[in-house]
Write a protein that holds these residues in place. Structure first.
Motif, short mmCIF file in Angstrom:
data_model
loop_
_atom_site.label_atom_id
_atom_site.label_comp_id
_atom_site.label_asym_id
_atom_site.label_seq_id
_atom_site.Cartn_x
_atom_site.Cartn_y
_atom_site.Cartn_z
N ASP A 45 48.72 40.79 37.80
CA ASP A 45 47.96 40.28 38.94
C ASP A 45 48.17 41.17 40.15
O ASP A 45 47.21 41.55 40.85
CB ASP A 45 48.38 38.85 39.26
CG ASP A 45 47.37 38.12 40.13
OD1 ASP A 45 46.64 38.79 40.88
OD2 ASP A 45 47.30 36.88 40.08
N TYR B 219 38.67 48.64 34.32
CA TYR B 219 38.22 47.28 34.64
C TYR B 219 38.16 47.09 36.15
O TYR B 219 37.21 46.49 36.68
CB TYR B 219 39.18 46.26 34.02
CG TYR B 219 38.91 44.83 34.43
CD1 TYR B 219 38.01 44.04 33.73
CD2 TYR B 219 39.55 44.28 35.54
CE1 TYR B 219 37.76 42.74 34.12
CE2 TYR B 219 39.30 42.97 35.94
CZ TYR B 219 38.40 42.20 35.22
OH TYR B 219 38.14 40.91 35.62
N ASN C 151 34.88 46.22 38.54
CA ASN C 151 34.85 44.91 39.19
C ASN C 151 35.40 44.98 40.62
O ASN C 151 35.98 44.02 41.12
CB ASN C 151 35.66 43.90 38.38
CG ASN C 151 35.08 43.63 37.01
OD1 ASN C 151 34.21 42.78 36.83
ND2 ASN C 151 35.55 44.38 36.01
N THR D 126 34.09 44.78 43.40
CA THR D 126 33.55 43.82 44.39
C THR D 126 34.23 42.46 44.31
O THR D 126 34.08 41.64 45.21
CB THR D 126 32.04 43.64 44.18
OG1 THR D 126 31.79 43.21 42.84
CG2 THR D 126 31.30 44.95 44.44
N ASP D 127 34.96 42.20 43.22
CA ASP D 127 35.69 40.95 43.09
C ASP D 127 36.87 40.95 44.06
O ASP D 127 37.66 41.90 44.10
CB ASP D 127 36.19 40.78 41.66
CG ASP D 127 36.96 39.49 41.45
OD1 ASP D 127 38.18 39.50 41.71
OD2 ASP D 127 36.35 38.49 41.05
N GLN D 128 37.02 39.89 44.84
CA GLN D 128 38.02 39.84 45.89
C GLN D 128 39.44 40.00 45.35
O GLN D 128 40.26 40.76 45.88
CB GLN D 128 37.90 38.52 46.67
CG GLN D 128 38.98 38.32 47.74
CD GLN D 128 38.96 39.39 48.81
OE1 GLN D 128 37.89 39.88 49.19
NE2 GLN D 128 40.13 39.77 49.30
N GLU D 129 39.74 39.30 44.26
CA GLU D 129 41.10 39.36 43.71
C GLU D 129 41.40 40.74 43.16
O GLU D 129 42.51 41.25 43.30
CB GLU D 129 41.27 38.30 42.63
CG GLU D 129 42.71 38.08 42.22
CD GLU D 129 42.93 36.80 41.43
OE1 GLU D 129 44.03 36.62 40.91
OE2 GLU D 129 41.98 35.99 41.35
N VAL D 130 40.42 41.36 42.54
CA VAL D 130 40.60 42.70 41.99
C VAL D 130 40.73 43.73 43.11
O VAL D 130 41.61 44.59 43.10
CB VAL D 130 39.43 43.07 41.06
CG1 VAL D 130 39.49 44.55 40.68
CG2 VAL D 130 39.46 42.20 39.80
N SER D 131 39.85 43.64 44.11
CA SER D 131 39.84 44.64 45.18
C SER D 131 41.10 44.63 46.02
O SER D 131 41.48 45.65 46.59
CB SER D 131 38.62 44.43 46.08
OG SER D 131 38.70 43.19 46.76
N GLY E 23 43.05 48.12 42.90
CA GLY E 23 41.81 47.94 43.65
C GLY E 23 41.84 48.67 44.98
O GLY E 23 40.85 49.31 45.38
#
Length: 457
Positions: A135, A210, A214, A216-221, A226
């Motif tokens: 994470d 990945y 992704n 643009t995903d908040q958790e990923v960025s 990210g």
């Protein structure tokens, strides 16, 4: 009384130090190996002469296996320093504070799993630490069972664990063999390397790809990868930067869970074997934390015995008992000893952390050795040898230490860890033995884990 540590290499070296002194030289074929068996010897070599002895010896198998992406194995060059600087940006003591919400969430999940299926505690340990680092590093929430990312990482790290010990492969002593064709006799290491390289590439590439897909995903960025990937967006095609960013994320991912898992497993073993330490830590936690919540990182300064217990876990069964090798870039004389150019130099963490002059009765698990008048004693040396030395000390140690504290303190608040009994009521025979490799783990064992009779919300 459990049987003692088996005759592992570090035990053999320890007997040499007791017989010959704290600096021992051996020669295996044409490779000179210098073993350091005291903190003073390791400090003199790796700290006071860090500019000279911060390189790593060349390991033929690491590039064959694809593990040369790991900057911990690089020489102390500008490229290494670039990697480490970026890593430090995300894993310094101040930087890791922003990850505490991930740690608290996953530790709570760990406690729930432990209550449901305590017999699977070894799996739960590995899963929890992997979930935290995945994470933080990639913003990926892993599956409860058979997660593909974790399976790949576990297999990839097993190859590092094997190749990291000099002499595991014949090519370590006869490097010219790497030029022979794969069908030639004695080149089975090439087939191992080719397979491992595919696994390691998957471990490094798949989660980073990945993240890029992704972003643009908040958790990923907001993850480490990210944040790094977003720096590439204004200037596409920066291949060298992307490689460094991918390497940094891959090292965090691969090492973050595996080595810390060893320390937590050793904690569970220690609690079974030394129940008086468990009871004293639980009493301290009950008095300081109370019975209606779980410990936080802010509680640590008020928990000297629990902190001492963790230090003792790291000292008692060090994660890397042989240490990670350094290299001599030139001929050097130390206290009258000639160290030849190209020599492999190992600070044997086991011997340093079992030095009876600093840690009396070193085989005994005794957290009190780190305490004086109820407080941590600054005169007792921290077991930092578990994390390496000098300029090459493990840069991820701060996150690892925080993870171990939260897991240990939370488990002690919620559970009693007791000896396992079979169906006939006979006690399980415990052995203080470790696996072999660069990083070691207690040999799989069983214990009984039961919720404490306290009210914790």
């Amino acid at each position: 009384m459990p049987s003692q540590q088996d005759f592992s290499p570090w035990i053999l070296y320890d007997t040499w130090f007791k017989k010959y002194g704290d600096i021992v030289h051996v020669k295996v074929f044409q490779q000179h190996i210098v073993l350091l068996g005291s903190f003073e010897a390791a400090q003199a070599m790796f700290d006071k002469n860090g500019a000279l002895f911060s390189d790593r010896p060349y390991n033929v198998m690491l590039p064959l296996m694809g593990w040369d992406f790991n900057f911990a194995t690089h020489n102390y060059t500008s490229r290494y320093r670039r990697h480490r600087k970026i890593f430090h940006e995300f894993f310094s003591p101040s930087a890791i504070q922003k990850y505490s919400y991930v740690q608290y969430r996953e530790v709570e999940s760990f406690l729930s799993r432990l209550e449901r299926t305590p017999e699977d505690f070894l799996h739960h340990i590995r899963h929890t630490l992997a979930a935290i680092i995945m994470d933080i590093t990639y913003g990926i929430r892993i599956q409860d069972q058979n997660d593909p990312y974790i399976s790949i990482a576990k297999e990839a790290v097993s190859f590092l664990n094997l190749a990291g010990i000099a002499g595991s492969f014949i090519v370590d002593f006869f490097p010219f063999l790497r030029y022979l064709p794969a069908w030639a006799p004695g080149t089975s290491f090439k087939r191992v390397g080719a397979y491992a390289k595919k696994v390691v590439a998957q471990m490094v590439d798949q989660p980073f790809d990945y993240v890029k897909e992704n972003i643009t995903d908040q958790e990923v960025s907001s993850s480490v990868a990210g944040t790094l990937a977003s720096r590439l967006l204004p200037s596409p095609g920066r291949d060298s930067e992307e490689e460094i960013f991918k390497n940094v994320a891959g090292v965090a991912y691969a090492a973050g869970a595996d080595t810390t898992s060893s320390a937590v497993q050793s904690f569970f073993l220690a609690m079974v074997l030394f129940p008086e330490a468990q009871h004293r830590a639980q009493l301290e936690l009950d008095n300081v934390v109370g019975l209606d919540r779980l410990p936080t990182l802010e509680d640590r300064n008020e928990l000297p015995y629990t902190s001492a217990l963790i230090k003792e876990v790291m000292r008692w069964q060090p994660v890397a008992p042989l240490g990670v090798p350094h290299s001599a870039p030139c001929d050097y004389t130390h206290k009258g000893y000639h160290i030849p150019k190209g020599a492999m130099i190992l600070g044997i963490a086991w011997s340093i952390l079992h030095d009876p002059t600093m840690y009396p009765d070193p085989e005994r698990f005794y957290p009190e050795r780190f305490l004086k008048e109820g407080k941590l004693d600054p005169k007792i040396r921290d077991p930092d040898a578990a994390f390496g030395y000098g300029r090459r000390i493990c840069p991820g140690r701060h996150l690892s230490d925080a993870n171990v504290f939260l897991i240990v303190a939370s488990v002690l608040c919620r559970f009693d860890i007791l000896p396992f009994l079979n169906n006939c009521g006979e006690p399980y025979e415990y052995q203080i033995k470790s696996t072999k490799g660069l990083f070691t783990y207690p040999i799989d064992f069983k214990c009984k884990i039961v919720p404490r009779d306290v009210c914790i919300g």
